[in-house]
Design an enzyme around this catalytic site. Structure first.
Site, mmCIF file in Angstrom:
data_model
loop_
_atom_site.group_PDB
_atom_site.id
_atom_site.type_symbol
_atom_site.label_atom_id
_atom_site.label_comp_id
_atom_site.label_asym_id
_atom_site.label_seq_id
_atom_site.Cartn_x
_atom_site.Cartn_y
_atom_site.Cartn_z
ATOM 1 N N GLY A 1 111.718 25.432 -26.322
ATOM 2 C CA GLY A 1 111.531 24.027 -26.699
ATOM 3 C C GLY A 1 110.524 23.245 -25.881
ATOM 4 N N LYS B 1 112.579 31.332 -37.805
ATOM 5 C CA LYS B 1 113.040 31.703 -39.151
ATOM 6 C C LYS B 1 111.934 31.361 -40.153
ATOM 7 C CE LYS B 1 117.118 32.782 -37.702
ATOM 8 N NZ LYS B 1 117.545 34.179 -37.658
ATOM 9 N N LEU C 1 110.939 29.862 -43.592
ATOM 10 C CA LEU C 1 111.508 28.940 -44.582
ATOM 11 C C LEU C 1 111.276 29.488 -45.989
ATOM 12 C CD1 LEU C 1 110.215 25.593 -43.002
ATOM 13 C CD2 LEU C 1 112.567 26.454 -42.955
ATOM 14 N N HIS D 1 100.988 27.799 -33.834
ATOM 15 C CA HIS D 1 100.938 29.256 -33.686
ATOM 16 C C HIS D 1 99.984 29.609 -32.532
ATOM 17 C CE1 HIS D 1 101.259 33.411 -34.971
ATOM 18 N NE2 HIS D 1 99.957 33.512 -34.771
HETATM 19 C C1 GRF Z 1 104.845 28.645 -28.932
HETATM 20 O O1 GRF Z 1 103.972 29.513 -28.280
HETATM 21 C C2 GRF Z 1 104.465 28.481 -30.381
HETATM 22 O O2 GRF Z 1 103.103 28.625 -30.623
HETATM 23 C C3 GRF Z 1 105.194 29.625 -31.037
HETATM 24 O O3 GRF Z 1 106.410 29.720 -30.346
HETATM 25 C C4 GRF Z 1 106.242 29.222 -29.011
HETATM 26 C C5 GRF Z 1 107.315 28.187 -28.815
HETATM 27 O O4 GRF Z 1 107.392 27.752 -27.486
HETATM 28 N N1 GRF Z 1 105.337 29.389 -32.453
HETATM 29 P P1 GRF Z 1 108.370 26.561 -27.103
HETATM 30 O O5 GRF Z 1 109.766 26.940 -27.592
HETATM 31 O O6 GRF Z 1 107.879 25.327 -27.756
HETATM 32 O O7 GRF Z 1 108.321 26.475 -25.595
#
Ligand code: GRF
Length: 194
Positions: A20, A96, A98, A114
């Site tokens: 998070g 997950k 969607l 991403h």
């Molecule tokens: C991030 O690197 C995001 O790009 C990917 O998952 C990771 C989540 O990190 N989709 P966090 O839980 O926000 O620290």
């Protein structure tokens, strides 16, 4: 399309599954007077997600959803989103996928972040694959969510150079830092066109 109405902040939900850290920075951004969003709900697919602590500390409503039955999980989420009049969804480490039906109800209103320079390296284990291919650059992308994995319209992307002594873990760390910076910027771009 997401539309701002008057000076009211847009009811926003953030979906997480783990650490998070992006949620943390989105909350910080949303608290600014000039921010166009208010985070009113956090959804987690994992009840042990560390990120839920940010919702608790900031007194944001949250719900952890048992995803064993995807369609009933999504129905529960959809009901809540409707009840709370959520207008924008930010996926932030939500693990997950969607359904078409879900995305259809929020078309053009779901963002994802991403950790690669999309359209390259969709899916998981991006940093390892980037390093295996001796890429010179990597980065992060904020995009709209459509029915194909990591394939929706790109809103904002930031590139960094891969250093000589980088490894997947160090790259991941440096990219996470730029994610915290670009997610709020991407929301501004989506809503204000800058
Ligand atoms: C991030 O690197 C995001 O790009 C990917 O998952 C990771 C989540 O990190 N989709 P966090 O839980 O926000 O620290």
């Amino acid at each position: 399309m997401v539309k701002l109405i008057g000076s009211r902040k847009l009811n926003t939900a953030v979906f997480i599954s783990g650490r998070g850290s992006n949620l943390k920075f989105l909350i910080k951004y949303a608290k600014k007077k000039t921010s166009p969003i208010e985070i009113i709900l956090v959804i987690s697919s994992n009840k042990f997600a560390k990120g839920l602590s940010y919702a608790k500390i900031n007194k944001i409503n949250f719900l952890s959803i048992n995803y064993k039955n995807k369609s009933s999980a999504e129905n529960k989420i959809l009901k809540l989103l409707q009840k709370k009049q959520v207008k924008l969804i930010c996926l932030a480490g939500f693990m997950k996928i969607l359904s078409k039906k879900f995305i259809g109800k929020f078309e053009g209103k779901i963002l994802n972040i991403h950790p690669s320079l999309l359209p390259k390296y969709k899916g998981l284990k991006t940093h390892q694959r980037v390093m295996d291919n001796n890429e010179k650059y990597s980065g992060s992308t904020v995009h709209l969510v459509n029915n194909r994995l990591d394939s929706g319209k790109i809103i904002l992307q930031k590139k960094i150079k891969i250093l000589k002594n980088d490894n997947p873990a160090s790259l991941k760390k440096r990219i996470l830092k730029i994610e915290h910076e670009i997610y709020p910027k991407a929301i501004n771009k989506l809503l204000f066109n800058y």
